[in-house]
Each structure stands twice: as C-alpha cells, then as structure tokens.
Write a protein that holds these residues in place. Structure first.
Motif: not given
Lengths: 278, 282, 367
Positions: C304-322, C335-344
């Motif tokens: 039940n999921v759609v899975r694919f690959r993509a390349r990161v172009c830009h990252q913006a820090f939003h405090g609790s999310t990235e 656009s993807i909202r993820t947990a924070t991590r220094e370097n995606w």
C-alpha cells in the motif's frame, strides 16, 4: 528637520522680517494713535491720552452697533452651522442629482467678491418684498458663511473613522442617536473652529451687509459711516479693543485645540500603528 | 450603511436653503441683467440686450474693468512675491519658531478689513504718519501727495490684506512636500538651488495657483479700499456697480456688470482648478 | 459547493435542525465589480465559524452584510425565523468587534462598554452591573475610567470585545480583531478568545486572512476566494480533504501532482498507484508530511505504498522540522517535511500511502 542643505540665503529671514513689518505696521499705528491726543496723524505721536477711549465708552451709537453685530453674528453662526453641517455630511455620504452643482454653489461665496452675493440677495429680498433690517443681514451672513461651516466640517469628516459610526449602529443606536453621540462629538473641534471663524467673519463683514442694511447699523457699517464723515482716533480706540478681543479669542482657541489634539493624537497613533503592519 | 431617510435628512434642508438663498438670487441677477429701468425709475420686466450693449459701448465701464484687472493683477503679483518666500522660509528654515511665525501671519486676518484699510489711510494721508515722519526726519519738505487717493494706495492696501490669503495655501502645499524628497534630490547630487527649482517649486504650484486666485478674485471685486483710499483715479468696477445700485438707480445695468464679473471670476476659478489638477501629482 | 461535512451533520443533530443564521445566495457588486457571488452558508448555535480568505476575497464584505453596514445586491439573510437583511444594523441582535476596534475616543472605557445599554435605555443600575461584569470578564476593571487612547492595543481589543458582548448578541462578528497585535500577544489572544467563546456560548463569525489562526480557533472554516465560497468544513477536514487545488495550497503547504487515470490506475510522471476514479486527467494534493524517507535497507515496498527515489536540491530548517525540496529523475519536484537533521543530501528513497494523495478539483486562474 533636514535644514542646512536647502536654499538658505541670507535675505530670506530679512524678507520675512520685512513682510511682518508690512503686515503689522498698520495695526501698530492704529493702536499707538488710539492714545494720541492730537488726532490720527502727525509724527511723532504726542500728548498721550485715554480721552479717545473715554469718548468711546460714552458713545451709545457705537455700542448699539456692537450689540447688533454680536446678535447678527450669533444668529448667522446658528444658521450656517444648522445648514453647513448637514451639507458637509451630504457631500461626504449621500449621492443625489446635482451634487456637483450643489457643492459649487455652497462654496461659491467663499471665493466670490462679497458684492455679488450682497446685491443678488438684495434682489431676492426686494422680490419677496422683505424690508431690509438686521434680519436680512443675518440671512445674508448665514447663507454666505455656510461655505465656511461646510469646508471645516467636511475636512473633519475626512478624518473621522467611518467605523466609529458603524460601531454605534452596531451597538443598537439608531441614526439620530449615532449623530448626537458619535458624529457630533467626533467633529466637535471642526465645529467649534467653524463657529469661531463664522462669528469673527460675520462681525467683520461689510460687503454683503452694505447692500442688506436697514435702519440699524452693524459695527463695521457704523465705522464705515464715520469714516466718510471724517476720521477720529475714537475709531482707533474701538479697533484696538476689538483687536485685543480677537487676540484673546485666538489664544483660547489654540490652547483648546492643542489640548484636544494632544488627546486625539494619542488615539490616532494607536489606530494607525497596526495599519503599517498589514 | 446610511439609510435613505438619513440621507434625505442631511441632504434636503441644505439643498432647499441653498436653492432659495443662493440659486434664486443668482438667477434673479441673471434676469435683472436683461431687464431695464423706465423713466419713472421702475423696473421694466421685458427682455432686452441694452444693458450689455451699453456695457460694451460706454468706454468708462470697460476702462474701469480693465483698470480693476490691472490693479488686481498687481496685487496678485505682490502678494505672491511677499507670500511665497515667507512661506518657504517658515516651512523649511524657521525651525522651532515655525508655529509662532505662522500664527503671526494669521493674526492680522482677525483684524477688521475695514480697520486695516482705515489704518493705511491714516498712514498715507498728506498729514498722515508717513508724510509727517518724512518731514520730521527731513527727507522731504512737502508732503508726498501720490501716497493717498491713488491706485498706488489701493494696490498697497489690498496687497497688505491679501498677502496672508496668498501665503496660506502656498504654506500648506510646502508643508505637504515629503522631506525625504528633498533629501533624495540632494542625494542625487542636486544643489540647493536646483532642488528648489526642480522639486520644491513644481510641487508647490497648486498652492501658488490657489493663493493667486484668491488674491486676484477678491481684489477684483473690492469696492471699499478704492472708496476709502483710491480717489478718482483709483475707482474700480465694483464702485460703479455700487453707484448703479444706489444713487444712479440702474439695477439692470448694475446686474449686467455684476454678471460679467461673476462669469470672469468663474472662468478664473475654472482655469486655476484645471491648472491645479495638472500640477498635482497625487 | 455543497460539501456537506460530518462536522455540520454532527452539529446540526446536536442543536436541532434549525441553524442560528442562514446566508442564502448572497451576491454583492460595487458598481460593475462583483465582490461576492452566490454565497450560501449556515451558522449553528454556539459555533465558531471562521471566514478565511486573501485580501480582496470578499470576506470583510460578507461580514459587513451580516452586520448591516452594506446591502447585498441579491440574496437573503435569516436569523432563525426572522429575516435580517432588511433590518438596519441597530435592529439586529448581532454585534461586531471592529478591525481597529473603533472605540469611541471621547468616551471612557466604561462608557464605551455601556454605550449599547445606554442607547437601549436600560435602568442605570443594570447598566452599571453589566458593565462591571463585562469588564471583569475581560480583566479590565482597573481601566474603567481610562480613555481608549491611554490603553494598549491588546487592552483596546478586550474592551472592544466587552463592548460587543455586554449586549448579549445572538451572534458576534469579529473583523480581523487580532491583526493589529504582535505575534506573541496574538497567540495568547487566540487562546483567550476561543475559551471566552466556549464560556459565553455565543456564535462567533471570525474573519481572518491567517490560515493558521483559522485552524487553531475554528469549529468550521469557510474559505472564500474571489467572492466565491471555495470550501466550508472543519479544520481537520479542510486540511486533510481539500476540495480544490486552491484550498490545498492556501491551507498549509502541499504538492500538486497532475496525473491521468486509466483503468483504475493513476499515472503521474513515473509514479503510479491504484485509485477508484473514472478515467481522465486528475490532480492530486499530497502534503509534504505525507512523504516519508525510508531507509534503503528496509527492503522492498509494501503493497500500500508508492516508493521512489529523488535527489535533495534544497533544505530549509523550520525549527521542529526540516523542509526539503527534492527532484526525481523524471523532473518531478516535491517538498517533503522530515525530522531535523543537519545535512540532508544526495539521493533519498521516498514513499507515501496512496490514500494520502487527495484528488482535488483544479483551480483555474481567473482574472
């Protein structure tokens, strides 16, 4: 202010000083010679005296005319405000056929030489078979000075936040209650200003009165009559007294306004600050 | 938000009053100018162009009209020459004394017009203050008689009276010029004079036009100063109207002259308003 | 736009069939310029409804029509069995909190609050009591004698509220009442206002351009766009099930995926997944937080999921999310909202569940 860099030649202050001398020369002369024992001319003034004032206070004709003028001015003020305030409201918030013509017509006496207003009213009173009297002068002044009331109140209305009246209606006040409880208090500075201006202008008016005068003189017409017969420092004396009264009136008015505006500006700031944030 | 009844209540009373006391009188003025006077000095209510024919045929009327315009033009120019630099000085250089100086310009307006004209008379007369002063300090031996009862006296007095009128709108328009425009002009390398010429003056034109119109129109219709100080050579058009409505008893002719004056004034106001529109950039 | 929502159903079953206020086919033009077209909506007893929209969407005009400051060009407004739109503002049991409060500068705080009661000619004692209660309710008793100019913006706001509520209206209208406050005070007032509304139980119609504010406070949100009602629903529903592309973009942040349905499968760039939609072009809204980064080692995709690959172009820090901008090999940008991590960086393995992709109606750009 960013002074320094603009055109600032030495002659500007001198020019200003010269203009002030020009503006005040007749007024100062007038006052000085009201104490001059040897008539209205002659330099230097000599024999300083209060005789002219004494003579003035004994002069019933002058005081009768002063009283007439005060009555005329008060009545004219009532008429101008009664019709000028609604006229300003109408120009601000009603649309009706002929509005442009109405606006021009109301404001015309402000710029038109008084003689035209005076003699066309004379024709009206003649056509209506009305005897010329203080009443006709009152009607003349009242009509001509609607222009003053309208301009002042209209300017005040531009500063009035329409939401004020909406809030009042919203809170259950009908139009009449809203007019007295919100519109008028918000316009009170404009109205007091207009009233003072109308009173003064009426006290001094001569071109319109000249055509509408009956048997009773207003002060300017009384003075006018005397000027034609020959001039005495008694006229200087009455003029000086009027000048003193005017000064007191101006100072009172500015005090009053400064105090009220001080209050109003505090409010204005609070209202305007958020606008910038939008 | 305003109901029909409310709008009627604020519109109808002033409308009626203005119709009765302004519109009808002007209409009467218009009618009178096409009527005539009979030998027995009653108004003849039949339409005629005679008054206008007289107006253009009798030299004295046109001459006086032109003289009045010439006097009014001089008053206008002098008022602007006195009023503009004063307004500029107050607005840009008077600093903390600005408000005081402004009041000082206003105060003479509160002194009766008539009284000020009269004061000039006491100054300019042959045994008036100025002549006696000049003799007192031995500048002249005999009184200068061109001072009073001349067009000069009329122009001087009217200039004195209308300078504040010219000053006020000019000052208002100068005060409305955003100060950062002046700074921007300097920033862009304009000298103070260039800034005045290219920024301040153009932006104050509407005020100049309003002031000029006031001074010209109000002096054009004046009849008291000429009567008091003008003498025979200082007679203006309104003096003729006054005499036609008084002793000469020819209301229709007086009405015709007044109507011409009214039209002239309206044309000037129209001209000045359309120029003002052209010069206002808001 | 007859999006009947669960929320409305639930509410109307609670308070009975009749709504407090119904707006029926309201339209308004200024000259030839239409500002509102055919707006119909209902407000239930003690509901908090937000009218949300950009400037120029007609939201304030709608509020002013309900208050009575503007006449509608057509349509009707009813309060229970009474037709409202024919009454002058002062006959409606509706009160307004104005955008800049419109407190009367010549009256004191207490006189402002008592204004409505005074013009209603209530007995003096009752006026005094109710004014006192109202001031206590907004914690402004200490300022009763001050002039409005002497109190702060937040305090003015409370007074405006007290002045309206003291009249016990059936409905309270609020025209961007918080827009004049700074961010912190604003958040605080949102909470206060909401709890006050629960306490007094009066229906609120709240106008704002701030979608976050709308989400926080409302029972339902009516989204206006260019004078038309775009969607009316509860905050959860309008966020989770936006009806149009505009709604999806205006409320929160979204990815719009255009695709083509053929035989129960949608194809969108190089992605495909099964759908229960008829054949034809389709537009999906996919929230950034619906996309998950998966550990490549986690094995093959579930059913039940759609899975694919993509390349990161830009990252913006939003405090609790990235917030990441990624690009697939076929050029699809998301656009993807993820947990924070220094370097995606580099290539990521991504997936989403097909039920999170919501089919929305496209919103054409009209002029």
């Amino acid at each position: 202010m960013s002074g320094g860099a603009q055109v600032k030649s030495r002659w500007l202050p001198w020019h200003a000083a010269a203009v002030f001398c020009f503006l005040y020369l007749p007024i100062v002369t007038l006052i000085v010679y009201s104490f001059n024992g040897s008539g209205v001319g002659g330099f230097p003034p000599r024999n300083l005296t209060l005789d002219w004032y004494r003579m003035l206070f004994a002069d019933d004709a002058i005081w009768t005319s002063v009283l007439n003028s005060v009555l005329v001015a008060a009545a004219a003020m009532a008429i101008s405000l009664t019709f000028g305030i609604p006229a300003a409201l109408a120009l601000d918030r009603a649309d009706f056929p002929g509005k442009v013509l109405f606006r021009r017509l109301v404001l015309l006496p402000l710029i038109l030489p008084g003689i035209i207003t005076g003699l066309s009213l004379l024709m009206l009173f003649r056509a209506a078979d009305m005897k010329l009297s203080l009443l006709t002068i009152v009607l003349g002044h009242g009509t001509a000075l609607i222009s003053v009331a309208t301009t002042e109140v209209f300017a005040g209305l531009q500063k009035l936040d329409r939401a004020q009246e909406e809030a009042s209606l919203d809170l259950g006040a009908n139009y009449w209650q809203t007019f007295w409880r919100v519109t008028i208090p918000n316009l009170r500075l404009s109205i007091i200003g207009a009233a003072l201006l109308i009173f003064t202008l009426s006290m001094d008016e001569i071109a319109v009165s000249f055509f509408l005068i009956g048997r009773d003189n207003t002060l300017p017409l009384e003075i006018w009559g005397r000027l034609r017969r020959g001039i005495t420092p008694e006229i200087n004396a009455i003029s000086s007294i009027i000048f003193a009264f005017s000064l007191v009136a101006i100072v009172t008015w500015y005090r009053l306004r400064a105090r009220a505006e001080g209050n109003a500006e505090g409010g204005a700031e609070l209202v305007e600050a958020p606008v910038q944030g939008d | 938000m305003f109901s029909r009844a409310y709008r009627a209540a604020i519109t109808v009373p002033p409308l009626v009053w203005v119709a009765v006391f302004l519109l009808v009188p002007y209409a009467l003025l218009f009618c009178y100018s096409f009527w005539s006077v009979s030998v027995s000095q009653t108004i003849v209510h039949s339409w005629t162009l005679d008054n206008y024919r007289d107006l253009f045929r009798v030299n004295v009327y046109l001459q006086t009209l032109f003289r009045s315009m010439w006097i009014a033009a001089r008053v206008m120019v002098f008022s602007l020459l006195l009023g503009y630099p004063l307004a500029y000085y107050l607005s840009f250089h008077a600093g903390a004394r600005k408000e005081l100086f402004y009041q000082l310009v206003i105060i003479p307006l509160w002194v009766s017009y008539l009284v000020r004209a009269y004061a000039w008379k006491t100054i300019l007369g042959s045994d008036g203050v100025l002549n006696t002063l000049l003799q007192y300090v031995h500048v002249t031996q005999h009184p200068l008689d061109f001072l009073l009862y001349s067009p000069f006296a009329v122009v001087l007095t009217l200039t004195h009276i209308y300078t504040p009128f010219a000053f006020l709108p000019i000052y208002a328009s100068l005060e409305h010029i955003p100060r950062n425009l002046v700074e921007a002009s300097h920033d862009l390398g304009a000298s103070p004079f260039q800034t005045f010429w290219r920024v301040i003056l153009p932006l104050s034109i509407p005020g100049v036009l309003a002031g000029a119109t006031f001074a010209f129109v109000l002096s054009l219709g004046d009849f008291l100063a000429p009567l008091l100080l003008g003498g025979p050579s200082g007679i203006m058009i309104s003096n003729i109207v006054v005499s036609l409505f008084g002793a000469a008893y020819n209301w229709p002719l007086g009405a015709a002259i007044s109507l011409c004056m009214l039209l002239l004034v309206l044309a000037l106001i129209y001209l000045s308003e359309s120029l003002e529109k052209k010069w206002s950039f808001r | 736009m007859a999006t009947t929502t669960e929320a409305t159903l639930a509410r109307s079953s609670r308070v009975g069939a009749q709504p407090l206020l119904s707006v029926r086919n309201i339209a308004k033009s200024f000259g030839k310029n239409p500002v509102l077209r055919d707006i119909s909506l209902e407000i239930a007893e003690s509901e908090f409804l937000t009218i949300l929209g950009e400037s120029g969407s007609g939201k304030t005009t709608l509020l002013r029509i309900i208050a009575g400051f503007e006449d509608a060009t057509s349509g009707e407004i009813w309060m229970e069995d009474q037709r409202l739109d024919v009454l002058p503002p002062y006959r409606r049991r509706v009160n307004t909190v104005f955008q800049h409060y419109a407190l009367f500068p010549h009256l004191t705080v207490a006189e402002n609050v008592g204004y409505g009661l005074r013009v209603a000619k209530l007995p003096k004692e009752e006026i005094a009591n109710r004014v006192e209660q109202a001031l206590a309710m907004v914690k402004m008793t200490a300022y009763a004698r001050s002039k409005p100019a002497k109190i702060s913006g937040g305090q003015q706001q409370r007074i405006a509220l007290a002045r309206a509520l003291v009249n016990r209206p059936r409905l309270l209208l609020l025209d961007e009442p918080l827009s004049a406050l700074d961010a912190n005070l604003r958040r605080q007032m949102q909470v206060e206002l909401k709890s006050l509304q629960r306490e007094v139980g009066i229906s609120f119609v709240f106008v704002t351009h701030d979608q976050e504010e709308a989400m926080v406070m409302s029972d339902r949100i009516a989204l206006l766009r260019r004078g038309e009602l775009e969607q009316i629903a509860s905050p959860r529903e309008i966020y989770g099930r936006p009806a149009t592309a505009y709604t999806a973009q205006f409320i929160g942040h979204t990815n719009l995926l255009p695709g083509e349905v053929k035989g129960g499968v949608v194809r969108c760039h190089s992605l495909d997944w099964p759908v229960g939609l008829p054949d034809g072009p389709v537009l999906f809204s996919l929230r950034p937080e619906s996309l998950r980064v998966v550990n490549s080692a986690a094995g093959s995709a579930g059913v039940n999921v759609v899975r694919f690959r993509a390349r990161v172009c830009h990252q913006a820090f939003h405090g609790s999310t990235e917030l990441l901008q990624v690009e697939c090999a076929d050029g699809l940008k998301l656009s993807i909202r993820t947990a924070t991590r220094e370097n995606w960086s580099g290539d990521l393995e991504l997936e989403f569940s097909p039920q999170d992709a919501v089919a929305v109606r496209p919103s054409e750009e009209r002029i």
